[in-house]
Design a protein around this motif. Structure first.
Motif, mmCIF file in Angstrom:
data_model
loop_
_atom_site.group_PDB
_atom_site.id
_atom_site.type_symbol
_atom_site.label_atom_id
_atom_site.label_comp_id
_atom_site.label_asym_id
_atom_site.label_seq_id
_atom_site.Cartn_x
_atom_site.Cartn_y
_atom_site.Cartn_z
ATOM 1 N N ALA A 68 15.010 -26.446 5.704
ATOM 2 C CA ALA A 68 14.347 -26.180 4.428
ATOM 3 C C ALA A 68 14.093 -27.472 3.657
ATOM 4 C CB ALA A 68 15.181 -25.210 3.588
ATOM 5 N N GLN A 69 15.104 -28.336 3.567
ATOM 6 C CA GLN A 69 14.941 -29.579 2.824
ATOM 7 C C GLN A 69 13.915 -30.494 3.508
ATOM 8 O OE1 GLN A 69 16.111 -30.401 -0.205
ATOM 9 N NE2 GLN A 69 16.969 -28.348 -0.330
ATOM 10 N N SER A 70 13.862 -30.477 4.817
ATOM 11 C CA SER A 70 12.853 -31.260 5.531
ATOM 12 C C SER A 70 11.455 -30.722 5.258
ATOM 13 C CB SER A 70 13.130 -31.241 7.038
ATOM 14 O OG SER A 70 14.361 -31.862 7.330
ATOM 15 N N PHE A 71 11.330 -29.393 5.250
ATOM 16 C CA PHE A 71 10.033 -28.777 4.921
ATOM 17 C C PHE A 71 9.588 -29.177 3.527
ATOM 18 C CE2 PHE A 71 7.498 -25.496 2.941
ATOM 19 C CZ PHE A 71 6.527 -25.223 3.898
ATOM 20 N N PHE A 72 10.510 -29.075 2.555
ATOM 21 C CA PHE A 72 10.174 -29.425 1.174
ATOM 22 C C PHE A 72 9.718 -30.879 1.073
ATOM 23 C CE2 PHE A 72 13.591 -26.164 -0.154
ATOM 24 C CZ PHE A 72 12.669 -25.129 -0.072
ATOM 25 N N ARG A 121 7.440 -32.069 -9.252
ATOM 26 C CA ARG A 121 8.575 -32.803 -8.702
ATOM 27 C C ARG A 121 8.132 -33.953 -7.809
ATOM 28 N NH1 ARG A 121 12.742 -28.438 -7.152
ATOM 29 N NH2 ARG A 121 12.698 -29.368 -5.087
ATOM 30 N N ASP A 122 8.642 -35.119 -8.108
ATOM 31 C CA ASP A 122 8.430 -36.301 -7.286
ATOM 32 C C ASP A 122 9.385 -36.251 -6.090
ATOM 33 O OD1 ASP A 122 7.267 -39.301 -7.451
ATOM 34 O OD2 ASP A 122 9.338 -39.355 -6.724
ATOM 35 N N PRO A 123 9.011 -36.837 -4.943
ATOM 36 C CA PRO A 123 9.912 -36.847 -3.782
ATOM 37 C C PRO A 123 11.292 -37.413 -4.088
ATOM 38 C CG PRO A 123 7.732 -37.589 -3.131
ATOM 39 C CD PRO A 123 7.704 -37.452 -4.626
ATOM 40 N N ARG A 124 11.374 -38.324 -5.054
ATOM 41 C CA ARG A 124 12.666 -38.918 -5.397
ATOM 42 C C ARG A 124 13.607 -37.894 -6.011
ATOM 43 N NH1 ARG A 124 8.365 -41.660 -5.602
ATOM 44 N NH2 ARG A 124 8.216 -43.767 -4.745
ATOM 45 N N GLU A 125 13.063 -36.887 -6.668
ATOM 46 C CA GLU A 125 13.902 -35.809 -7.203
ATOM 47 C C GLU A 125 14.493 -34.995 -6.063
ATOM 48 O OE1 GLU A 125 12.135 -33.760 -10.866
ATOM 49 O OE2 GLU A 125 10.402 -34.803 -10.020
ATOM 50 N N ASP A 126 13.658 -34.632 -5.084
ATOM 51 C CA ASP A 126 14.146 -33.874 -3.940
ATOM 52 C C ASP A 126 15.228 -34.651 -3.205
ATOM 53 O OD1 ASP A 126 11.979 -31.443 -2.787
ATOM 54 O OD2 ASP A 126 11.518 -32.591 -4.579
ATOM 55 N N TYR A 127 14.995 -35.949 -3.010
ATOM 56 C CA TYR A 127 15.895 -36.762 -2.191
ATOM 57 C C TYR A 127 17.202 -37.076 -2.917
ATOM 58 C CZ TYR A 127 17.450 -40.589 0.840
ATOM 59 O OH TYR A 127 18.184 -41.391 1.680
ATOM 60 N N HIS A 128 17.108 -37.598 -4.133
ATOM 61 C CA HIS A 128 18.295 -38.102 -4.834
ATOM 62 C C HIS A 128 19.059 -37.014 -5.597
ATOM 63 C CE1 HIS A 128 17.669 -42.288 -3.944
ATOM 64 N NE2 HIS A 128 16.441 -42.251 -4.408
ATOM 65 N N PHE A 187 24.849 -29.081 4.674
ATOM 66 C CA PHE A 187 24.213 -29.529 5.913
ATOM 67 C C PHE A 187 25.238 -29.449 7.041
ATOM 68 C CE2 PHE A 187 21.316 -31.273 2.884
ATOM 69 C CZ PHE A 187 20.130 -31.575 3.541
ATOM 70 N N LEU A 188 24.804 -29.147 8.261
ATOM 71 C CA LEU A 188 25.700 -29.208 9.412
ATOM 72 C C LEU A 188 26.084 -30.659 9.690
ATOM 73 C CD1 LEU A 188 24.050 -26.648 11.880
ATOM 74 C CD2 LEU A 188 25.987 -26.280 10.320
ATOM 75 N N ASN A 189 27.147 -30.849 10.468
ATOM 76 C CA ASN A 189 27.646 -32.202 10.757
ATOM 77 C C ASN A 189 26.537 -33.111 11.277
ATOM 78 O OD1 ASN A 189 30.231 -31.569 10.000
ATOM 79 N ND2 ASN A 189 30.935 -31.074 12.069
ATOM 80 N N GLY A 190 26.368 -34.234 10.621
ATOM 81 C CA GLY A 190 25.400 -35.228 11.050
ATOM 82 C C GLY A 190 23.979 -35.001 10.553
ATOM 83 N N GLU A 191 23.692 -33.812 10.029
ATOM 84 C CA GLU A 191 22.309 -33.521 9.649
ATOM 85 C C GLU A 191 21.923 -34.137 8.311
ATOM 86 O OE1 GLU A 191 21.431 -29.333 10.057
ATOM 87 O OE2 GLU A 191 20.898 -29.668 12.173
ATOM 88 N N PHE A 192 22.888 -34.311 7.411
ATOM 89 C CA PHE A 192 22.531 -34.982 6.151
ATOM 90 C C PHE A 192 22.221 -36.452 6.415
ATOM 91 C CE2 PHE A 192 23.458 -37.259 2.183
ATOM 92 C CZ PHE A 192 22.571 -36.605 1.343
ATOM 93 N N GLU A 193 22.993 -37.083 7.312
ATOM 94 C CA GLU A 193 22.720 -38.466 7.684
ATOM 95 C C GLU A 193 21.353 -38.572 8.371
ATOM 96 O OE1 GLU A 193 26.843 -37.937 6.855
ATOM 97 O OE2 GLU A 193 25.515 -36.851 8.218
ATOM 98 N N LYS A 194 21.010 -37.584 9.179
ATOM 99 C CA LYS A 194 19.696 -37.539 9.815
ATOM 100 C C LYS A 194 18.600 -37.416 8.754
ATOM 101 C CE LYS A 194 16.981 -34.696 13.052
ATOM 102 N NZ LYS A 194 17.012 -33.466 13.908
ATOM 103 N N GLU A 241 18.816 -38.457 5.644
ATOM 104 C CA GLU A 241 18.722 -39.751 4.955
ATOM 105 C C GLU A 241 17.957 -40.775 5.791
ATOM 106 O OE1 GLU A 241 22.481 -40.410 2.071
ATOM 107 O OE2 GLU A 241 22.967 -40.426 4.209
ATOM 108 N N ASP A 242 18.258 -40.838 7.090
ATOM 109 C CA ASP A 242 17.591 -41.808 7.961
ATOM 110 C C ASP A 242 16.091 -41.530 8.066
ATOM 111 O OD1 ASP A 242 20.006 -43.032 8.414
ATOM 112 O OD2 ASP A 242 20.362 -42.032 10.344
ATOM 113 N N THR A 243 15.735 -40.250 8.093
ATOM 114 C CA THR A 243 14.333 -39.868 8.255
ATOM 115 C C THR A 243 13.528 -40.083 6.977
ATOM 116 O OG1 THR A 243 14.919 -38.196 9.894
ATOM 117 C CG2 THR A 243 12.762 -37.982 8.852
#
Length: 262
Positions: free
Chosen positions: A84-88, A115-122, A132-139, A141-143
């Protein structure tokens, strides 16, 4: 008024505007009010062209949204949080590019991105880190970290503000969306100050700053709606983006809100 009003003369060109606000500050009401004002302006002043030139809306797939809502309600980690967060974010980055005229032919008018992308991200994604499942929040952030950093800057920010107490009361009254505690709204306010407001200041982005906590912002009254519009169009005028007499703003009540839509 019989003479046609042309947006080319009023606005002077297409403008990208990002609507930045914490949950409950009035984003949805503001956009709905602008759309209703556009209808009134076209009908009563013979306006040529559209004031709100583009409405950026695209629904998330139903199955992802349903499971995402369950995860949010139960506070349990789910793969659908990342989906969902990736879609947004993909959606928001695409909207920002279109509003700025990248790969999209713009006409005169206001291209408003909610909403600016920085609001969604930060703010919004970071608050859900534990879901998030293990490792997916880091994924995530990296993406999206580099993409958000390089995301296009708008011509103008409309920064709506309300106190955590007022925001919580409005969200509770509308009886839809995520129901949060006061501490959650306080956390959001702090994240906006640290990341979003700092980004606006650092980049010297023209900004219309509107405090919607004030009693005069009763969105369900003629005076409140006119005050909201006047603050916005005065800000546009101050930045050289609006050339229309202010008397045109004294309009009838444009919205009837049922249980609030803030």
């Amino acid at each position: 008024m019989t003479k046609k009003l042309n947006l080319n003369h009023i606005i002077g060109g297409p403008r990208s505007i990002h609507l930045v606000a914490e949950m409950g500050a009035g984003k949805s009401t503001f956009l709905e009010l602008l759309i209703n004002y556009e209808w009134w302006l076209s009908k009563d002043t013979n306006l040529e062209g559209r004031l709100i030139a583009k409405g950026f809306v695209e629904d998330i797939p139903h199955d992802i949204w349903k499971e995402y809502q369950i995860a949010m309600k139960q506070k349990t980690p789910s793969k659908n949080v990342y989906q969902a967060q990736s879609f947004f974010m993909d959606q928001k980055l695409r909207f920002v590019a279109q509003a700025s005229g990248v790969g999209y032919e713009r006409e005169h008018g206001l291209y408003v991105v909610e909403r600016d992308p920085r609001e969604d991200y930060h703010v919004f994604a970071s608050r859900l880190k534990k879901l998030f499942l293990n490792g997916e929040f880091e994924k995530y952030e990296d993406t999206y970290g580099p993409k958000v950093k390089d995301s296009l800057i708008p011509d103008l920010i409309v920064r709506l503000r309300s106190s955590p107490e007022v925001s919580m009361k409005r969200v509770q009254e509308r009886k839809t969306g995520e129901l949060l505690e006061l501490v959650d709204y306080q956390e959001m306010e702090a994240l906006y100050t640290i990341y979003v407001d700092k980004w606006i200041r650092t980049n010297n982005i023209p900004c219309i700053d509107i405090d919607t906590s004030l009693e005069k912002f009763d969105f369900n009254t003629r005076n409140g709606q006119n005050y909201f519009l006047t603050e916005f169009f005065t800000g546009l005028s101050d930045n050289g983006y609006w050339k229309l007499d202010k008397h045109i703003l004294q309009v009838k009540k444009l919205l009837n809100l049922n249980n609030g839509t803030y």
